[in-house]
Design a protein around this motif. Structure first.
Motif, short mmCIF file in Angstrom:
data_model
loop_
_atom_site.label_atom_id
_atom_site.label_comp_id
_atom_site.label_asym_id
_atom_site.label_seq_id
_atom_site.Cartn_x
_atom_site.Cartn_y
_atom_site.Cartn_z
N ASP A 173 1.08 -0.24 13.49
CA ASP A 173 0.96 -1.69 13.37
C ASP A 173 2.18 -2.19 12.62
O ASP A 173 2.15 -2.48 11.43
CB ASP A 173 -0.33 -2.06 12.63
CG ASP A 173 -0.64 -3.55 12.68
OD1 ASP A 173 0.21 -4.30 13.22
OD2 ASP A 173 -1.70 -3.96 12.17
N GLN A 208 4.23 -4.85 12.69
CA GLN A 208 4.38 -6.18 12.11
C GLN A 208 3.68 -6.28 10.77
O GLN A 208 4.25 -6.76 9.78
CB GLN A 208 3.83 -7.24 13.08
CG GLN A 208 4.01 -8.66 12.57
CD GLN A 208 3.56 -9.70 13.57
OE1 GLN A 208 3.21 -9.38 14.70
NE2 GLN A 208 3.54 -10.95 13.16
N ASN A 209 2.43 -5.82 10.72
CA ASN A 209 1.69 -5.86 9.45
C ASN A 209 2.28 -4.89 8.43
O ASN A 209 2.31 -5.19 7.23
CB ASN A 209 0.22 -5.54 9.70
CG ASN A 209 -0.52 -6.70 10.31
OD1 ASN A 209 -0.10 -7.84 10.19
ND2 ASN A 209 -1.61 -6.40 11.00
N SER A 255 5.31 -6.53 6.92
CA SER A 255 5.05 -7.74 6.14
C SER A 255 4.18 -7.46 4.92
O SER A 255 4.18 -8.21 3.96
CB SER A 255 4.35 -8.79 7.02
OG SER A 255 3.09 -8.33 7.46
N PHE A 256 3.47 -6.35 4.94
CA PHE A 256 2.53 -6.03 3.86
C PHE A 256 3.27 -5.57 2.61
O PHE A 256 4.17 -4.74 2.67
CB PHE A 256 1.57 -4.93 4.33
CG PHE A 256 0.60 -4.48 3.28
CD1 PHE A 256 -0.46 -5.28 2.90
CD2 PHE A 256 0.75 -3.25 2.66
CE1 PHE A 256 -1.36 -4.86 1.94
CE2 PHE A 256 -0.14 -2.82 1.69
CZ PHE A 256 -1.20 -3.64 1.33
#
Length: 769
Positions: free
Chosen positions: A49, A51-52, A55-56
């Motif tokens: 995942d 993108q997450n 960004s996380f």
């Protein structure tokens, strides 16, 4: 009979503590996917995942963020702490208190029995009677303290106070073993009595006892129960409640501090220091109390907090609490009540004074709240650090600037220390521990940054760079490393990378390590992955050099030998070679042929199948083509079983169809895929039915199979050749005989015709003469 808790319990507790420490420190307490039943915890795979993952921002452990709030202890302990386990009294089927557990190790068995008898007296009168009988057998301090303990247990606080006071009034050499216990107990009595009284003198006297206790430890008194640490929490409690309305007594006569009281800025600053020191020095009560205090502050009206926020330690405490609770800021893309309250407090947070010291952490909190504009504003004023550059990379990604993000990640990595430049400064035990924890946190952050660099490179199509960064991120991201190495790079690319940059590392493999706790160096694991890939693709000779374990090398060598022999021979010998290769593929397939990830999951020894656990990640066309090209053949779990069945099927083509070996080979092939691919198993069975001989075990075909007998198959082959020639003889015997007769008759006719012609010619010659 009495005994300590079973060692397995203590071991389990240690394991749990180690696991908690690991969870707290490794990669800044990263969240992991939910646990599967009966399974280990599955590490986070960032590439699933992306993108997450990019960004996380991981939240940090509260216990580590409160460490800077602590103050140095004004004393040094003179002995190791006592074991914090309770003692099981098997006779009375109960746990004994920590003090009695310590007495069990401190006193002889006879003396401990006397103390137990005294402590278990039915009432204080009975205890006094027993004390009179044994007063010469035990030190006076122990007798008096035990009488005080009996009175305390009976809630006869006046008598308990009297006995504990007698203990602390004994000559120094006589009271040494119980003076700290008595002082701490006296402070507890005063605090219990403060619950029902408006008299603040209870708090004053309690604090006096605690101060005296600490003074004795400063002077060198042995404190195995670490009561001096507990006393810090008690003093913080006194600061919070002295002068306040008495707390209503509930079922628990001495509760943890209730913090629904008015908070004075100066007092709260001192309270935070006391609790933080207690926590950092190893007493979990300090951690719990700071957590309660943080929640109490969050419950306050924002206007009331304005005054408290002028104190730096209040600021630091709230920031630590927010950093450790960032996962609660939002749900489903919307800020939660907690997140809204944090955002509200930040509006009155004294950021002007905090810009230089806390700009990066405040920026991180704004980022986690989704307030990217404020995060960028705070970063402008913050000192450059690993965190500021890390946040900058994430903010670049928010704007879709992958190139800028890559540059920011590179800068972030430069701000974290490597093992080569760590300080060798000599520190005391506590400072050394805190330094180690700090280094662990920094190392974990660096690991995460390297991993995110790898994911970003993967997204940008820079596959070799992706593997380089991921390899630098370490074991926590092994599955991401395996994905790029096994599925994205070509075999030639991976081999060139490993040969150039991944040397074999020597290490000791402890005998008691768990199968899922792989401590083999990551270099060796990557080489092992390459070896299996080469072997799957038929490069059997080169593959052996990438298997580090001698036992694996033996298996690989035998497998390679079998396949090579099958290639250069024919007939029964080739069948025997294929069968040996099939056996190895079936018995050791996971070990030498298995995919590290899907579909085999050799990373978990094949015990778990996570194929459907994660949703499919959309891939760029270039990456998708590479992944498709590296699929398992067939792309099914335990794919090597199908390969083993194919080898057994190949072997069956080189043995006589009427031999036991033919039936046995197809039976084995059928059994290996019977439950996973019934249609393929049916094909093998039908092949046997169409061509094979009857065997007694055919009714359980695929379930009960014999081992192929190649010696008998060789004899059968010879017999088949003889039978073939015999059949040909019997088939041609009559036609040949008839042909011979015909040929004989023809020859006789030719001879007779020639004789007649010769005779006629001779007669004509004679007539002419």
């Amino acid at each position: 009979m009495r005994h300590r808790l079973n060692n397995s319990v203590a071991t389990a507790s240690t394991c749990r503590l180690n696991r908690l420490k690991k969870i707290s420190l490794v990669c800044l307490s990263l969240f992991s996917p939910a646990l599967l039943a009966c399974g280990p915890d599955f590490p986070l795979q960032l590439t699933l995942d992306r993108q997450n993952s990019l960004s996380f921002l991981p939240q940090t452990a509260f216990s580590q963020r409160i460490a800077p709030l602590a103050a140095p202890l004004p004393w040094r302990y003179q002995a190791e702490p006592a074991a914090l386990e309770y003692l099981w009294d098997e006779v009375n089927n109960r746990y004994l208190s920590q003090t009695r557990a310590y007495e069990n190790s401190e006193l002889s068995e006879a003396d401990f029995a006397l103390v137990n008898a005294l402590r278990d007296a039915k009432d204080l009168s009975d205890a006094k009677r027993l004390a009179a009988q044994i007063k010469d057998a035990l030190p006076q301090a122990i007798v008096l303290y035990s009488l005080g303990a009996v009175a305390f247990e009976a809630k006869d606080y006046a008598s308990a106070k009297e006995y504990f006071t007698q203990v602390i009034n004994l000559p120094d050499e006589e009271r040494e073993s119980r003076s700290l216990w008595a002082l701490y107990s006296l402070s507890r009595i005063e605090l219990i009595q403060s619950h029902q009284s408006q008299d603040n003198e209870h708090f004053t006297r309690a604090n006096g006892y605690l101060t005296r206790l600490q003074d004795e430890v400063v002077k060198g008194r042995i404190d195995p129960l670490r009561l001096s640490l507990a006393s810090l929490g008690e003093q913080a409690y006194i600061l919070l409640h002295q002068g306040q309305t008495p707390i209503e007594v509930t079922q628990a006569e001495y509760e943890p501090p209730k913090l629904d009281v008015s908070l004075n800025p100066e007092v709260i600053n001192r309270v935070i220091t006391l609790y933080a020191t207690q926590s950092v020095e190893g007493d979990s009560g300090g951690y719990d109390s700071l957590l309660m205090l943080s929640r109490s502050l969050m419950a306050k009206d924002v206007n009331e907090l304005k005054v408290l926020l002028k104190k730096e330690k209040v600021q630091q405490l709230l920031i630590a609490y927010w950093q450790s609770s960032s996962s609660e800021f939002a749900y489903g893309g919307q800020l939660s009540d907690f997140g809204l309250k944090v955002a509200q407090i930040l509006k009155v947070f004294p950021t002007d004074a905090a810009k230089l010291d806390k700009g990066d952490t405040l920026a991180a909190i704004y980022y986690q709240l989704g307030n990217y504009a404020s995060a960028e504003r705070m970063l402008i004023h913050a000192k450059p650090s690993g965190l500021t550059w890390w946040l900058s990379a994430k903010l670049h990604l928010q704007r879709g600037d992958q190139a800028g993000a890559a540059q920011a990640y590179a800068q972030a990595a430069k701000h974290f220390p490597t093992q080569d430049n760590l300080s060798t400064e000599t520190l005391d035990a506590t400072a050394t521990q805190q330094r180690a924890i700090h280094r662990d946190l920094e190392q974990a952050a660096l690991c995460r940054i390297r991993a995110e660099q790898g994911v970003l490179s993967l997204e940008r199509g820079e596959y070799l760079d992706a593997l380089t960064h991921l390899l630098e991120s370490g074991d926590e991201y092994w599955q991401d490393i395996a994905y790029v190495a096994e599925r994205v790079l070509t075999t030639d690319e991976l081999k060139a990378f490993v040969d150039a940059k991944v040397p074999l590392q020597a290490y000791d493999n402890p005998e008691d390590s768990d199968w899922y706790d792989n401590i083999e160096p990551i270099n060796n694991r990557l080489r092992y992955l390459l070896g299996r890939r080469l072997l799957r693709e038929g490069t059997v000779i080169e593959a052996k050099g990438y298997f580090s374990h001698p036992s694996q090398q033996v298996i690989v060598a035998e497998y390679a030998k079998a396949l090579t022999r099958a290639t250069h021979t024919s007939g029964i010998e080739r069948a025997s070679a294929y069968w040996r290769a099939a056996q190895i593929a079936r018995e050791h397939g996971m070990e030498i042929l298995g995919f590290e990830l899907a579909p085999d999951y050799a990373v978990y020894q094949g015990v778990f199948d996570l194929t459907d656990w994660y949703s499919q990640q959309p891939l760029a066309e270039k990456e998708r083509l590479r992944v498709d090209a590296s699929n398992a053949i067939p792309n099914k779990r335990f794919h090597y079983r199908y390969h083993a069945a194919q080898l057994a099927d190949k072997a069956s083509n080189d043995v006589p169809h009427n031999s036991q070996a033919y039936a046995a080979l197809l039976c084995q092939a059928t059994g290996w895929v019977l439950y996973r691919e019934p249609s393929l198993a049916k094909q093998y069975y039908q092949k046997y039915v169409a061509n094979g001989p009857f065997v007694p075990w055919a009714q359980h075909f695929g379930l009960q199979c014999e081992t192929p007998d190649f010696a008998s198959a060789l004899q059968r082959e010879k017999a088949n050749h003889i039978a073939k020639w015999q059949a040909l003889y019997h088939q041609l015997k009559k036609p040949v005989a008839i042909g011979l007769v015909a040929m004989s008759g023809l020859a006789a006719g030719v001879i007779a015709l020639g004789w007649r012609r010769k005779h006629r010619l001779s007669k004509e010659v004679n007539n002419a003469l």
